[in-house]
Structures are given as structure tokens and as C-alpha cells.
Design an enzyme around this catalytic site. Structure first.
Site, PDB file in Angstrom:
ATOM      1  N   PHE A 268       0.838  -1.149   0.090  1.00  0.00           N
ATOM      2  CA  PHE A 268       0.160   0.013   0.061  1.00  0.00           C
ATOM      3  C   PHE A 268       0.903   1.370  -0.134  1.00  0.00           C
ATOM      4  O   PHE A 268       0.430   2.262   0.479  1.00  0.00           O
ATOM      5  CB  PHE A 268      -1.135  -0.056   1.186  1.00  0.00           C
ATOM      6  CG  PHE A 268      -1.957  -1.142   0.876  1.00  0.00           C
ATOM      7  CD1 PHE A 268      -3.293  -0.785   0.402  1.00  0.00           C
ATOM      8  CD2 PHE A 268      -1.992  -2.218   1.249  1.00  0.00           C
ATOM      9  CE1 PHE A 268      -4.199  -1.633   0.275  1.00  0.00           C
ATOM     10  CE2 PHE A 268      -2.782  -3.208   0.975  1.00  0.00           C
ATOM     11  CZ  PHE A 268      -3.979  -3.096   0.263  1.00  0.00           C
ATOM     12  N   CYS A 279     -14.614  -0.304  -0.995  1.00  0.00           N
ATOM     13  CA  CYS A 279     -14.268  -0.135   0.437  1.00  0.00           C
ATOM     14  C   CYS A 279     -13.815   1.245   0.825  1.00  0.00           C
ATOM     15  O   CYS A 279     -14.170   2.091   1.692  1.00  0.00           O
ATOM     16  CB  CYS A 279     -13.605  -1.272   0.720  1.00  0.00           C
ATOM     17  SG  CYS A 279     -14.377  -2.763   0.696  1.00  0.00           S
TER      18      CYS A 279
HETATM   19  N1  LIG Z   1     -16.010  -5.859  -1.554  1.00  0.00           N
HETATM   20  C1  LIG Z   1     -15.101  -6.072  -0.858  1.00  0.00           C
HETATM   21  O1  LIG Z   1     -14.085  -6.145  -1.279  1.00  0.00           O
HETATM   22  C2  LIG Z   1     -15.481  -5.989   0.556  1.00  0.00           C
HETATM   23  C3  LIG Z   1     -14.358  -6.410   1.791  1.00  0.00           C
HETATM   24  C4  LIG Z   1     -14.695  -6.555   2.815  1.00  0.00           C
HETATM   25  C5  LIG Z   1     -16.254  -5.931   3.401  1.00  0.00           C
HETATM   26  N2  LIG Z   1     -16.974  -5.384   2.382  1.00  0.00           N
HETATM   27  C6  LIG Z   1     -18.342  -5.209   3.124  1.00  0.00           C
HETATM   28  O2  LIG Z   1     -19.298  -6.078   3.005  1.00  0.00           O
HETATM   29  C7  LIG Z   1     -20.499  -5.349   2.492  1.00  0.00           C
HETATM   30  C8  LIG Z   1     -20.834  -6.085   1.103  1.00  0.00           C
HETATM   31  O3  LIG Z   1     -20.114  -5.629   0.075  1.00  0.00           O
HETATM   32  P1  LIG Z   1     -20.083  -6.424  -1.303  1.00  0.00           P
HETATM   33  O4  LIG Z   1     -18.666  -5.768  -2.091  1.00  0.00           O
HETATM   34  O5  LIG Z   1     -20.323  -7.878  -1.222  1.00  0.00           O
HETATM   35  O6  LIG Z   1     -21.491  -5.690  -1.837  1.00  0.00           O
HETATM   36  P2  LIG Z   1     -22.089  -5.949  -3.230  1.00  0.00           P
HETATM   37  O7  LIG Z   1     -23.172  -4.695  -3.455  1.00  0.00           O
HETATM   38  O8  LIG Z   1     -21.605  -6.726  -4.088  1.00  0.00           O
HETATM   39  O9  LIG Z   1     -23.227  -7.158  -2.590  1.00  0.00           O
HETATM   40  C9  LIG Z   1     -24.386  -6.803  -1.744  1.00  0.00           C
HETATM   41  C10 LIG Z   1     -25.439  -7.879  -1.963  1.00  0.00           C
HETATM   42  O10 LIG Z   1     -26.463  -7.461  -1.005  1.00  0.00           O
HETATM   43  C11 LIG Z   1     -27.823  -7.798  -1.615  1.00  0.00           C
HETATM   44  N3  LIG Z   1     -28.816  -7.251  -0.848  1.00  0.00           N
HETATM   45  C12 LIG Z   1     -28.921  -5.804  -0.401  1.00  0.00           C
HETATM   46  N4  LIG Z   1     -30.158  -5.690   0.318  1.00  0.00           N
HETATM   47  C13 LIG Z   1     -30.663  -6.917   0.355  1.00  0.00           C
HETATM   48  C14 LIG Z   1     -31.768  -7.262   1.086  1.00  0.00           C
HETATM   49  N5  LIG Z   1     -32.359  -6.347   1.909  1.00  0.00           N
HETATM   50  N6  LIG Z   1     -31.874  -8.658   1.383  1.00  0.00           N
HETATM   51  C15 LIG Z   1     -31.181  -9.415   0.587  1.00  0.00           C
HETATM   52  N7  LIG Z   1     -30.111  -9.254  -0.163  1.00  0.00           N
HETATM   53  C16 LIG Z   1     -29.836  -7.595  -0.063  1.00  0.00           C
HETATM   54  C17 LIG Z   1     -27.355  -7.156  -3.105  1.00  0.00           C
HETATM   55  O11 LIG Z   1     -28.391  -7.215  -3.778  1.00  0.00           O
HETATM   56  C18 LIG Z   1     -26.005  -7.433  -3.433  1.00  0.00           C
HETATM   57  O12 LIG Z   1     -26.243  -8.717  -4.019  1.00  0.00           O
HETATM   58  C19 LIG Z   1     -20.263  -3.823   2.647  1.00  0.00           C
HETATM   59  O13 LIG Z   1     -20.497  -3.507   3.793  1.00  0.00           O
HETATM   60  C20 LIG Z   1     -18.707  -3.964   2.279  1.00  0.00           C
HETATM   61  O14 LIG Z   1     -18.380  -2.783   2.778  1.00  0.00           O
HETATM   62  C21 LIG Z   1     -16.708  -5.445   1.168  1.00  0.00           C
END
Ligand SMILES: NC(=O)c1ccc[n+]([C@@H]2O[C@H](COP(=O)([O-])OP(=O)(O)OC[C@H]3O[C@@H](n4cnc5c(N)ncnc54)[C@H](O)[C@@H]3O)[C@@H](O)[C@H]2O)c1
Length: 450
Positions: A268, A279
Site C-alpha cells: 500500500f 471499501c
Molecule cells: N467488496 C469487498 O472487497 C469488501 C471487503 C470487505 C467488506 N466489504 C463489505 O461487505 C459488504 C458487502 O460488500 P459487497 O462488495 O459484497 O457488496 P455487493 O453490493 O457486491 O453485494 C451486496 C448484495 O446484497 C444484496 N442485498 C441488498 N439488500 C438486500 C436485502 N435487503 N436482502 C437481501 N439481499 C440484499 C444485493 O442485492 C447484493 O447482491 C459491504 O458492507 C462492504 O463494505 C466488502
């Protein structure tokens, strides 16, 4: 254990796929019907190395299923991982409405006791609110809930490996019994007793993962603290790069030597067009908003964010300095995803640069190994190419915006021959300046002498 994953995005699918791979029975549920239809049909809606094989194998062994039936999935589960999105609101705070919506369904549809695990990244005290919501919405029933915070540290692009071979698993609990249940869920990973679908038995032998139990508040804070710190490190390297440009030093040499110090570490510290993704940008904002609400001005974080936003101006200025007028110029773009090995374009710096180029009247041809389909929906006027050579054909400049390793291996002589003007602006310091100049390019990068 019977586990339900709510939210089939990057985190949900990796969590579900990996927990199934280590022996649990997993049901993944989402409220996006189209996404569930694709998953049921065997299509994985995101690109993430190893994820499709992992899920295909778990499915053939009957350990993972996908459904849109949230109530049924909740009813059957002993543990529920909430993996829904927590996007930024206009004021920078995290939008927790999906967590609230899910809490309501869990509370009303649960019969027995459930472990409810926050895997989504959330501000401190969300666990308290979640517990209260479960009690309030579920007051008519007899279900008992234990809330746990279990932040996810995976990196897109290597998330399957990160999940199966983590440095640490952080678990925030109210009662020790909940920590025991979490230890049980992660036991195969902690003890490394699973058939690793990635290494087929030859997993790297590092230190085993730490299982770190904290309060829920600390656990929630750990995730924001980690992401914000990494973002700070990147912004530090970027300010150094600007200073190097002014003083004639080479930021790559400076940061390489810095990284040799184990107190600093090499990761980083890459100078470039800044951080993006789902994120860092939202988490840093949510973190300083949280501090603000707690009566503290976390200016350090605001400054890191400002520096990051300035990277785009800085880079577009460089492009303009080189091309003089953008209107009517043909600009080639290599890389759209916010980082290599993913198709994720959310808050990708490349997209902001694309927007500026189009606004200035340039015509853009672009290529990314995985990110084009998603970009096309937002930028229909860009010409999407089959390979980097097509991008270069007739270009006045090529901009390298995501550090996909394959871009380093291109036949740059061929690229040179295709271009109207052999100008390359490398926003990720991926290429070797001397080699590029030897090939006859006008080459500019970040924080390295031109
Ligand atoms: N992407 C990353 O690298 C990462 C890493 C660590 C933590 N996070 C955290 O994890 C969480 C998810 O991130 P992501 O990248 O997977 O997001 P994303 O947007 O790819 O996935 C979220 C999913 O949740 C579903 N969803 C939303 N509301 C819903 C509901 N009421 N009922 C059922 N399903 C529902 C959406 O349709 C979507 O498929 C976030 O808080 C993010 O900050 C992400």
C-alpha cells in the site's frame, strides 16, 4: 453447521462459497431476483479468481444452494451472515437501510435461536442497533438472537485465498458462548483441516490464523481503522510522489527503501491515480463522519481523502499538458476495474478519468480484461476493444489506469507502431520508464523523473 448468507455480492458469495468448501451447509439468499436466477442457473455474477470452481464443486456435493426465499433460508439456519451492501449516503455516512430491512425479516421469520453475524462493514454501535432491532421486530416471537461482529478483510482479486488462509479472524461478541460458536464455524480454517480447493493440498505453510475475540464495538471499529489506515498509507505515497516530481527524485526508489523497514512494510505504498473500490472511499468517509458524530474532528482521514480525490485532477492535468487540447483527440484507456483481477468498477479512479476525458470532448477506446461489461452500462459512448492493440490503433495517447500484470507483458513495440502519437501516461507506474523511452515512447508516470 447450517449457515445462511444474506447478500450474494462479492463478500456474500466468497463467504458462502468458502464456508461450504470447508464443510458447512450453506444457503445463499438475495433480494435481487435476477442475481438469484443467474446463480441458480450456475452463473457467477462477479469475476473473482477460483470462486466459480469453488461454488461449482460445493454445489455438486450438495453443500451450497441459492434462493430468493429469505424467510425459508432464515428458518433453516443456525447462523446467519449479513453480507448486504452498506453504500455511502450523500453525507458520507454508511447507509444501513439494507441491514435494518434484513434485521426485520430475521426477527419476524426466526423460530429457534440464531447467531446473527454482521459481516458487512458497519460503523461502531451498529451491533447494538441490530440487537435492539431484532428484539423490537421479533417481540411477538420466541426466537433468541446472539449478535456477533465478524468484519471481513478479504481483498477482491484474491478473496478466496484470503478467506481460506486469513492472518486473523476478528470476532466481536457480547457473550463467550457466541465466540465459541464462531470458533466452531471457522474451526476447519483455524486448524487448516479442509481440502483446499485452490492449492489442492499444497497450501503455503505460514503462521496459523489468529482468532481474536473482542467486544462488538471494538470489532466494528477494527475494520474501519484498518481500511482507513491503508488508505492513509496510499495517500502518503501519493503526496511523496508529488514531492518527488518537484524535487527530481524517484518515488519508486523511495517507497521501496521505506518498505524494507519492517515497521513500515512494502504494501500500500504504491503511488498512482489513487484508491477506489467499494471499501476505502466509502469506509474512510463513514469513519470520519462517525468520529464527527462522536465530537471528534478526524482531520487526518479527511486529508487522506482529499489527497486521493486530487489524484484525478493531477493525472488529467498531466494528460492535458501532454496533449494540449483534448477535444477531438483519440485516447486509449487500458484498465477500468479499480484494481487487477476483479471486474469491480465501483468508485474506480479509471471511471472518473474516463468521465473527464469524455466531458472534454475526447473520443475514448478502452480495454479491461474483466471490467468492460459493467463499464459499458455506464459509458455507452466509449468504444470497447477486443485487446490493447485495438485500443492503441490510431490513438493520440494511451493511458494505463489499472495495473493488470498482462499490460506489462504487452508487445509495446506493436503498440507503438499502432499509435498516431506514441504517448503513454502510466497512472500505476507499471512500466519501466527506460524501456518505454528506448522503444521511442514519450512516457510519463507518477513521481518518477520524466
Ligand atoms: N467488496 C469487498 O472487497 C469488501 C471487503 C470487505 C467488506 N466489504 C463489505 O461487505 C459488504 C458487502 O460488500 P459487497 O462488495 O459484497 O457488496 P455487493 O453490493 O457486491 O453485494 C451486496 C448484495 O446484497 C444484496 N442485498 C441488498 N439488500 C438486500 C436485502 N435487503 N436482502 C437481501 N439481499 C440484499 C444485493 O442485492 C447484493 O447482491 C459491504 O458492507 C462492504 O463494505 C466488502
Amino acid at each position: 453447521m447450517r449457515i445462511t448468507i444474506i447478500g450474494c455480492g462479492y463478500v456474500g458469495l466468497v463467504t458462502g462459497g468458502c464456508l461450504a468448501a470447508v464443510g458447512h451447509h450453506v444457503t445463499c439468499v438475495d433480494n435481487d431476483a435476477e442475481r438469484i436466477r443467474a446463480l441458480v442457473a450456475g452463473q457467477i455474477p462477479i469475476y473473482e479468481p477460483h470462486l466459480d470452481e469453488l461454488i461449482a464443486r460445493a454445489r455438486s456435493e450438495g453443500r451450497i444452494e441459492f434462493t430468493g426465499n429469505l424467510s425459508g433460508a432464515i428458518e433453516a439456519a443456525e447462523a446467519i451472515f449479513i453480507c448486504v451492501g452498506t453504500p455511502p449516503l450523500d453525507n458520507g455516512e454508511a447507509d444501513l437501510s439494507a441491514i435494518d430491512a434484513v434485521a426485520r425479516v430475521i426477527a419476524t421469520e426466526s423460530r429457534g435461536s440464531k447467531l446473527v453475524i454482521e459481516k458487512s462493514t458497519v460503523p461502531v454501535r451498529t451491533g447494538e442497533q441490530l440487537r435492539r432491532a431484532l428484539e423490537v421486530y421479533g417481540r411477538a416471537g420466541k426466537a433468541k438472537f446472539e449478535v456477533v461482529s465478524n468484519p471481513e478483510f478479504l481483498r477482491e482479486g484474491s478473496s478466496v485465498l484470503d478467506f481460506l488462509h486469513p492472518d486473523r479472524i476478528v470476532v466481536g461478541v457480547e457473550e463467550p458462548a457466541a465466540a465459541d460458536k464462531m470458533r466452531e464455524i471457522y474451526r476447519p480454517i483455524l486448524e487448516r483441516k479442509f481440502a483446499c480447493p485452490v492449492h489442492s493440498g499444497g497450501c503455503p505453510q505460514g503462521a496459523p490464523p489468529q482468532f481474536f475475540v473482542t467486544t462488538i464495538n471494538s470489532s466494528e471499529l477494527i475494520k474501519h481503522a484498518c481500511n482507513s489506515f491503508l488508505a492513509l498509507k496510499i495517500s502518503y505515497a501519493n503526496q511523496l510522489a508529488d514531492l518527488c516530481e518537484r524535487l527530481g527524485a524517484d518515488v519508486e526508489e523511495v517507497t521501496r527503501a521505506m518498505g524494507m523497514d519492517p515497521r513500515i512494510g512494502p504494501q500500500f505504498l504504491n503511488a498512482g491515480i489513487g484508491f477506489g473500490g467499494f471499501c476505502f472511499p466509502k469506509d474512510i468517509q463513514a469513519f470520519y463522519r462517525l468520529a464527527e458524530r462522536a465530537g471528534m474532528d478526524f482531520m487526518l482521514l479527511q486529508e487522506a481523502e482529499r489527497i486521493n480525490k486530487d489524484r484525478i485532477d493531477h493525472f488529467v492535468e498531466k494528460v492535458k499538458r501532454s496533449l494540449w487540447v483534448l477535444k477531438g483527440k483519440q485516447v486509449g484507456v487500458l484498465g477500468l476495474a479499480f484494481k487487477p483481477n476483479t471486474d469491480d468498477i465501483r468508485f474506480a479512479p479509471a471511471l472518473e478519468i474516463l468521465r473527464r476525458l469524455l466531458a472534454e470532448g475526447a473520443s475514448v477506446r478502452a480495454y479491461d480484461p474483466q471490467g468492460m461489461k459493467k463499464t459499458q452500462a455506464q459509458f455507452p459512448t466509449v468504444t470497447y476493444c477486443r485487446d490493447p492493440y485495438e485500443v492503441a490503433a490510431g490513438a493520440d495517447a494511451v493511458l494505463l489506469l489499472t495495473e493488470w500484470p498482462e499490460f506489462r507483458e504487452l508487445d509495446w513495440q506493436r503498440v507503438h507502431n499502432q499509435m498516431v502519437r506514441p504517448l503513454v501516461l502510466d497512472g500505476r507506474n507499471l512500466l519501466n520508464p527506460r524501456r518505454m523511452r528506448d522503444l521511442g515512447f514519450e512516457y510519463h508516470s507518477i513521481g518518477r523523473p520524466d
